[in-house]
Enzyme design. Structure first.
Site, PDB file in Angstrom:
ATOM      1  N   HIS A 342      -0.440  -3.100  -0.199  1.00 50.99           N
ATOM      2  CA  HIS A 342       0.163  -4.380  -0.612  1.00 50.99           C
ATOM      3  C   HIS A 342       1.559  -4.164  -1.183  1.00 50.99           C
ATOM      4  CE1 HIS A 342       0.628  -8.386  -2.171  1.00 50.99           C
ATOM      5  NE2 HIS A 342       0.725  -7.950  -3.415  1.00 50.99           N
ATOM      6  N   SER A 343       2.506  -5.024  -0.773  1.00 47.34           N
ATOM      7  CA  SER A 343       3.853  -5.068  -1.344  1.00 47.34           C
ATOM      8  C   SER A 343       4.519  -3.682  -1.314  1.00 47.34           C
ATOM      9  CB  SER A 343       3.782  -5.624  -2.767  1.00 47.34           C
ATOM     10  OG  SER A 343       5.050  -5.841  -3.298  1.00 47.34           O
ATOM     11  N   TYR A 344       4.821  -3.117  -2.489  1.00 48.32           N
ATOM     12  CA  TYR A 344       5.499  -1.811  -2.529  1.00 48.32           C
ATOM     13  C   TYR A 344       4.615  -0.702  -1.981  1.00 48.32           C
ATOM     14  CZ  TYR A 344       9.006   1.488  -4.182  1.00 48.32           C
ATOM     15  OH  TYR A 344      10.010   2.439  -4.245  1.00 48.32           O
TER      16      TYR A 344
END
Length: 450
Positions: A342-344
């Site tokens: 997720h995300s980073y």
């Protein structure tokens, strides 16, 4: 525009009498105040003068009513006209702290906060049943934020307990060869993570305050555990025969109190004249005093100065991903490895691919990214990596379109499909189990897209 210390408007600024050698200042109603060239007996900022009384504000004094002449009850206070006086130096900061901000002393348990998670995994007040309230004290944003952060730390430990008790994961310390005295971090693994011959799932969260087992602290506090934690994914993966490894990429350092360093002045051994040394020392002390004063005024309940001790080979999310790959995932017996990032966490996975391209291609079957912030151009991912990502990765992004609708991308890597905001927040878009089963079908569909 002259103002008193309480913010009251005091009328127009005084004007100088033209040609006056004694620098007399005219105020309203033709009442004048005489000042010597370098010292001022009244030290007035401004005045409003109704009949019979003078209401005035002096530097370093509170607003008051003085009868008769403006300087009749003010003691002589010398001032230098070329310098600004330090108004804040006369404020009693200890009293200000007591009035403006309560002590930053918070409970260390959920019960102490009078909150608990109910049967639906929602955080509720024990007595009222209400959801968490951020603005517990009006107009005290900093105190409310500190309270929220203190609660967040308790929730982090609570999620760790759930990973061990409810999900039956083991807490594994890293670095694996760490000494007793050096900083350490940890990850979580299922019993069969390294021995499961078929499938292994690896979970990587995003950046910020979240730790192992969490997607978003905000959702845990304001929604429920299923929305904000990785627990639903772990339980489903275990039920479908996966081994599981949960990364902890934001646990990069430990904080310890900064030791006080006493620096001995070397001015005595200097060849500078004594007068010059004294002036420099005086300026240095005044500068430090002023800096400390304003720091205390800005942050009255100054906490201990802390320093960060970074964890060896795990000093960043990217380093952490590579370390866990080298020491755990690469050693796993699973024929197929699946990532959820997720995300980073998506950026960390792409960096892992860049550093361990051949190994990753050999072991990883599919990657599910959610709102990934990776960028193949900035990270300098080569053509072969981009081609592999097009065939084996999919990025679910926030969108108002129906779930799994194709979304245009500016990057030449993996396809992007929609995960409407409500679905994404509730943590139900990853579809990892079915995604893993349909890998071959997905690749066939990719060929049609290309």
């Amino acid at each position: 525009m002259p103002l008193s210390t309480t913010g009251t408007y005091l009328g127009p600024a005084p004007r100088l009498f033209p040609g006056c050698r004694r620098r007399c200042r005219r105020v309203r109603n033709d009442v004048s105040v005489s000042c010597r060239p370098r010292k001022c007996n009244s030290n007035l900022v401004g005045a409003r003068i109704p009949r019979g009384k003078v209401i005035t504000t002096a530097r370093g004094s509170s607003t008051g009513e003085l009868e008769g002449h403006a300087s009749s009850r003010l003691p002589p206070q010398p001032c230098s006209w070329g310098q600004s006086s330090d108004l804040l130096s006369r404020i009693d900061l200890d009293e200000l702290m007591k009035k403006d901000e309560p002590p930053l002393d918070f409970p260390d348990t959920l019960e102490g906060f009078e909150y608990a998670f109910n049967e639906k995994g929602q955080l509720r007040h024990i007595k009222t049943g209400e959801p968490f309230v951020f603005n517990y004290r009006e107009d005290l944003h900093r105190w409310n934020q500190k309270r929220y952060e203190a609660l967040g730390e308790i929730i982090t430990k609570y999620v760790y307990e759930l990973l061990e008790k409810d999900c039956n994961l083991k807490k594994i310390s890293i670095p694996v060869d760490a000494t007793e005295s050096e900083p350490k971090s940890f990850i979580f693994m299922s019993e069969d993570a390294l021995t499961n011959p078929q499938k292994l799932m690896v979970l990587i969260h995003g950046s910020g305050v979240v730790r192992a087992g969490q997607w978003a602290r905000r959702l845990i506090i304001n929604e429920d555990l299923d929305s904000g934690t990785q627990i639903p994914f772990i339980k489903r993966a275990v039920a479908e025969g996966y081994g599981v490894i949960v990364l902890n990429p934001n646990e990069n350092y430990i904080e310890v109190e900064k030791p006080k360093i006493h620096v001995q002045s070397s001015s005595d051994s200097s060849d500078e004249p004594a007068e010059k040394r004294e002036r420099k020392d005086k300026v240095s002390k005044e500068t430090k005093k002023r800096r400390d004063f304003y720091e205390k005024y800005r942050n009255p309940q100054r906490e201990k100065e802390m320093m960060q001790l970074y964890i060896r080979e795990n000093g960043s999310p990217e380093e952490h991903a590579i370390y866990v790959w080298d020491h755990f995932i690469a050693q796993a017996a699973a024929e197929n490895v699946f990532f959820v990032a997720h995300s980073y966490g998506g950026l960390a996975f792409v960096e892992l691919m860049i550093q361990r391209e051949a190994d990753v291609k050999n072991k990883v079957t599919a990657v599910a990214l959610t709102d990934s912030v990776h960028n193949v151009w900035h990270q300098e991912a080569g053509k072969t990596i981009r081609e592999w990502m097009r065939e084996n990765c999919c990025n679910w992004v926030s969108s108002s379109e129906p779930l799994d609708t194709s979304v245009e991308s500016m990057l030449p890597d993996c396809p992007r499909v929609s995960a409407d905001r409500q679905t994404l927040d509730c943590g139900k878009t990853f579809k990892i189990a079915s995604y893993a089963k349909e890998t071959e079908q997905f690749k066939e569909q990719q060929q049609e897209w290309i």
